[in-house]
Design a protein around this motif. Structure first.
Motif, short mmCIF file in Angstrom:
data_model
loop_
_atom_site.label_atom_id
_atom_site.label_comp_id
_atom_site.label_asym_id
_atom_site.label_seq_id
_atom_site.Cartn_x
_atom_site.Cartn_y
_atom_site.Cartn_z
N PHE A 1 7.83 3.53 -2.66
CA PHE A 1 9.17 3.33 -3.27
C PHE A 1 9.53 1.89 -3.34
CE2 PHE A 1 10.42 7.87 -2.60
CZ PHE A 1 10.91 8.03 -3.78
N THR A 2 9.08 1.12 -2.25
CA THR A 2 9.09 -0.34 -2.28
C THR A 2 8.10 -0.88 -3.36
OG1 THR A 2 9.31 -0.15 0.16
CG2 THR A 2 8.62 -2.27 -0.73
N ILE A 3 7.09 -0.59 -3.50
CA ILE A 3 6.10 -0.86 -4.43
C ILE A 3 6.94 -0.55 -5.91
CG2 ILE A 3 3.80 -0.43 -5.68
CD1 ILE A 3 2.98 0.40 -2.93
N LYS A 4 7.17 0.56 -6.31
CA LYS A 4 7.95 0.84 -7.51
C LYS A 4 8.93 -0.27 -7.82
CE LYS A 4 9.61 4.83 -9.70
NZ LYS A 4 10.27 6.25 -9.21
N GLU A 5 9.81 -0.77 -6.62
CA GLU A 5 10.85 -1.62 -6.87
C GLU A 5 10.21 -2.91 -7.05
OE1 GLU A 5 14.10 -0.75 -6.56
OE2 GLU A 5 14.71 -2.78 -6.93
N LEU A 6 9.27 -3.12 -6.21
CA LEU A 6 8.53 -4.51 -6.50
C LEU A 6 8.03 -5.01 -7.95
CD1 LEU A 6 7.00 -4.90 -2.98
CD2 LEU A 6 8.70 -6.28 -3.85
N ASN A 7 7.40 -3.72 -8.41
CA ASN A 7 6.71 -3.77 -9.71
C ASN A 7 7.76 -3.96 -10.77
OD1 ASN A 7 4.21 -3.30 -9.20
ND2 ASN A 7 4.36 -1.05 -9.28
N GLN A 8 9.18 -3.22 -10.60
CA GLN A 8 10.23 -3.65 -11.46
C GLN A 8 10.70 -4.88 -11.54
OE1 GLN A 8 12.95 -0.44 -10.51
NE2 GLN A 8 11.58 1.02 -11.73
N ILE A 9 10.77 -5.62 -10.59
CA ILE A 9 11.21 -7.10 -10.57
C ILE A 9 10.30 -8.16 -10.88
CG2 ILE A 9 13.12 -6.53 -9.12
CD1 ILE A 9 11.64 -8.10 -6.81
N GLY A 10 8.68 -7.47 -11.08
CA GLY A 10 7.83 -8.15 -11.62
C GLY A 10 6.75 -8.96 -10.61
N VAL A 11 6.67 -8.38 -9.62
CA VAL A 11 5.78 -8.83 -8.34
C VAL A 11 4.12 -8.09 -8.85
CG1 VAL A 11 4.79 -8.73 -6.09
CG2 VAL A 11 7.35 -8.98 -6.52
N SER A 12 3.00 -8.66 -9.03
CA SER A 12 2.04 -8.28 -9.49
C SER A 12 1.38 -7.32 -8.45
CB SER A 12 1.15 -9.17 -10.07
OG SER A 12 0.29 -9.81 -9.02
N LYS A 13 0.42 -6.40 -8.98
CA LYS A 13 -0.10 -5.25 -7.92
C LYS A 13 -0.98 -6.19 -6.99
CE LYS A 13 -0.21 -2.05 -11.48
NZ LYS A 13 -1.25 -1.81 -12.73
N GLU A 14 -1.48 -7.41 -7.33
CA GLU A 14 -2.57 -8.02 -6.54
C GLU A 14 -1.73 -8.71 -5.29
OE1 GLU A 14 -2.52 -8.06 -10.00
OE2 GLU A 14 -4.31 -7.17 -10.39
#
Ligand SMILES: Cc1cc2nc3c(=O)[nH]c(=O)nc-3n(C[C@H](O)[C@H](O)[C@H](O)COP(=O)(O)OP(=O)(O)OC[C@H]3O[C@@H](n4cnc5c(N)ncnc54)[C@H](O)[C@@H]3O)c2cc1C
Ligand code: SF4
Ligand code: SF4
Ligand code: FES
Lengths: 278, 373
Positions: free
Chosen positions: A217-230
């Motif tokens: 869930f944290t990753i999902k949220e981070l992706n939404q605000i524009g933090v890249s996977k790397e």
């Protein structure tokens, strides 16, 4: 024909407990004496701890990497081996093998903002990274620590969280899943803390450790605000019997979590996390 | 300093020399291990002489089937491998790692070990390849297993070129056999023709060359070599099972195929396939304490990814159903092994097919996945 196998990586070193401290109802910390040589490690690495006659389990190192004279482990009592470790007293001996595995990207993170997201006991493997960043504070941008626990009684390292919060150069936010009326803080999942923390999603490294569901869930949220996977790093948990790539238990797709992990960039394992039961 | 070994010419030994070979190896302190009949199967057991080798026996192998039968020719090695693998000697099913004793001064660890010196008789090409694969796991990585490494370095290998393939063999398709390439001390090819029962011997190491002086040898002539070569070619030709060339990819593309459920309906989760496989290396550790509680020992023991416990972590196992466990086994073997070790984890020996009680065939499952079944 008998030969001595002094250097076999499955043979532990014995260390005595110098300090034993209760942290929470089911969680305790032991400090081991590694002797004069000290115990060098990188934030995020773990040891295999052996309790006499019971077994051996992977436990992250949770002390300050700048203080190698004491080897610190914070452990939650959940089963046979962790229970045996919980019963040990000052002076008792523990078998130690390590340090093993990959580390948090504290080097790569220099020059950018850093966000730590921890759930429950997951704060323990992240504490060496926090210590390292605070010791070298000027090398980093904004520093955010977000922590979620089940209840106010389950908040780990409470004193330290308060100390970190007291620093002007560090933002600390804590939430709990459930609380009684005397709790004045946040109630809810840790992902809710992300939106109101101040950091630059495009120039940040995020380090996450907690239950797998919380990490998702944290990753999902981070992706939404524009933090890249790397820029997102997680610490994976798998059954481990050897920590040296021999027993096969920790496999996760093509990776051995014990040596290629436990810390992975999300970009490396994204496709694996999407398949159930790998 | 290592000197490069250059292969001398092949020689011939008479079949009667096999006994001398076994006894001479024993005389040098080797514990000789080779094929022997026991419980209606060819097993790999300690040998004291050639009279213990199965003579004139072949076997019928098919998915879920293994049956011995008399051969037309009285040869020593026309059967192929049974359920046993050499790994059980180099990576034993259960082995003590160390023990710890309570003393007035605290715990004391005893990590002494016995390292037997083995000689293996009749190691086939696929099995040599499998030893190489296990070496990568236990010796060539960042951490080496001391007991494995010591046993491995000491072992004397008498390899064997197969002149008959078993019913489930597919070494040709995995590019590991049936002719041995390297990694042996001596390699035999059996010949049974009018000119007599004999073996062509190739030398693969200086240790092998030195040892050969203990046997009565004669120069191999062109006919001997031709006969030997032809026999091995015939064995290769007789294999009809193949593994698709792009297997690693097929599996990767089908991680979420419904076919896994189909295999799971047939698979019993017995783990036989993992125990008979010469490359499977998974193990667990167990702890034993003596009665007075003063000494505790740690053991390493073969484990199988088909058990629920294998992936257990606090809160539950990662691979809860059979479909996930079969997928793990075959994907590791055929896909992830390439990422981890740069080779396939399957040498094409066919054991997992023969010894699967319900006859699940690894090559057929890959083909079914490829078809998107
Ligand atoms: C890299 C890594 C770092 C860890 N760091 C910490 C830490 O700092 N503090 C902490 O309290 N816990 C940590 N854990 C989890 C800890 O290893 C397990 O709680 C522990 O193995 C449970 O063993 P047990 O015998 O007490 O429990 P049981 O339930 O009796 O477990 C039986 C066996 O299952 C396996 N097992 C069970 N749970 C886990 C698990 N979660 N992860 C891996 N294997 C498991 C072990 O082999 C164990 O011996 C870490 C796990 C990993 C993989
Ligand atoms: S997977 Fe099957 S055929 Fe391949 S090496 Fe293992 S037992 Fe032999
Ligand atoms: S594939 Fe066959 S041998 Fe392997 S676990 Fe399933 S039933 Fe047993
Ligand atoms: S823990 Fe044994 S291979 Fe990773």
């Amino acid at each position: 024909m008998s030969a001595k196998a002094k250097t076999d990586p499955m043979v532990p070193e014995l260390m005595s407990i110098s300090v034993r401290r209760k942290e929470l109802a089911d969680t305790f910390t032991i400090e081991l004496d590694p002797g004069k040589a000290g115990f060098e490690f990188l934030p995020g690495q773990f040891n295999m701890l052996y309790a006499f006659g019971v077994g051996e389990v992977p436990i992250s190192i949770s002390g300050d990497p700048a203080e190698p004279e004491s080897l610190v482990h914070t452990i939650r009592d959940v089963g046979a081996v962790t229970n045996a470790l919980s019963k040990m007293k000052k002076g008792d001996q523990v078998g130690v093998r390590g340090p093993f595995g990959s580390c948090w990207p504290v080097g790569e993170a220099e020059g950018s903002d850093v966000v730590i997201v921890a759930g429950g006991i997951g704060l323990a493997p992240l504490r060496p990274a926090i210590d390292h960043i605070l010791t070298n504070r000027s090398k980093y941008g904004r520093f955010v620590i977000l922590y979620g626990a089940r209840s106010p009684e389950d908040i780990l390292y409470m004193n330290q969280l308060q100390k970190w919060r007291g620093r002007l150069d560090t933002y600390v936010d804590v939430t709990v899943d459930h609380a009684g009326r005397d709790w004045a803080g946040n109630v809810g999942v840790v992902t809710r803390l992300i939106g109101r923390a101040n950091f630059d999603p495009r120039h940040t490294k995020v380090m996450i450790c907690g239950p797998e569901i919380m990490m998702r869930f944290t990753i999902k949220e981070l992706n939404q605000i524009g933090v890249s996977k790397e820029d997102i790093y997680v610490s994976m948990e798998r059954n481990m019997k050897c920590a040296i790539g021999h027993c096969g238990h920790c496999q996760f797709g093509g990776h051995f979590v014990c040596k290629d992990g436990p810390v992975f960039s999300y970009a490396r394992i994204e496709s694996l996390l999407q398949v159930r039961g790998l | 300093m290592t000197t490069k070994f250059t292969t001398p010419q092949s020689v011939i030994i008479g079949a009667d020399q096999l006994d001398r070979l076994i006894k001479a190896l024993s005389g040098l302190g080797y514990q000789v291990i080779g094929p022997k009949l026991e419980d209606d199967a060819v097993q790999l057991l300690p040998l004291t002489g050639a009279d213990e080798l199965p003579l004139g026996v072949v076997e019928e192998q098919a998915p879920g089937t293994y049956r011995l039968k008399p051969a037309k020719t009285p040869a020593y090695f026309d059967f192929t491998h049974g359920a046993h693998t050499w790994k059980q000697y180099l990576f034993p099913p259960k082995e003590k790692l160390w023990s710890a004793s309570k003393t007035p001064k605290g715990l004391v660890i005893d990590d002494s070990m016995d390292t037997p010196k083995y000689a293996f008789i009749g190691v086939r090409a696929c099995e040599l390849a499998a030893l190489g694969v296990q070496d990568q796991v236990f010796v060539d990585g960042e951490f080496a297993s001391t007991p494995y490494k010591e046993r491995r370095e000491r072992v004397f290998i008498v390899a064997l070129n197969c002149r008959r393939s078993g019913g489930t063999c597919f070494c040709v398709s995995q590019n590991t056999g049936p002719n041995v390439k390297d990694g042996y001390d001596l390699a035999l090819t059996e010949i049974t023709d009018k000119a007599g029962h004999r073996f062509v011997v190739e030398v693969g190491s200086s240790r092998g060359e030195e040892f050969l002086a203990k046997l009565e040898t004669s120069q191999a002539n062109d006919t001997d070599l031709k006969v030997a070569k032809k026999a091995v070619k015939k064995a290769a030709k007789s294999q009809d099972r193949t593994m698709p060339a792009n297997t690693a990819d097929i599996l990767l593309r089908n991680q979420e195929s419904t076919h896994w459920q189909d295999v799971a309906k047939r698979c019993l989760d017995c783990g036989n396939c993992t125990f008979v496989c010469p490359t499977c290396f998974c193990s667990t550790t167990t702890d034993e304490t003596n009665l007075d509680g003063d000494t505790a020992s740690r053991w390493r023991q073969w484990d199988s990814c088909f058990t629920l416990d294998f992936s257990y972590i606090h809160g539950g196992s990662i691979r809860r159903d059979g479909a996930e466990r079969y997928r793990q086994w075959i994907s590791h073997k055929l896909t992830h092994w390439h990422d981890q070790f740069g080779v396939s984890g399957c040498v094409g020996c066919g054991r997992c097919i023969t010894w699967c009680p319900v006859g699940i065939d690894i090559t057929e499952e890959v083909k079914a996945l490829a078809k998107g079944k």
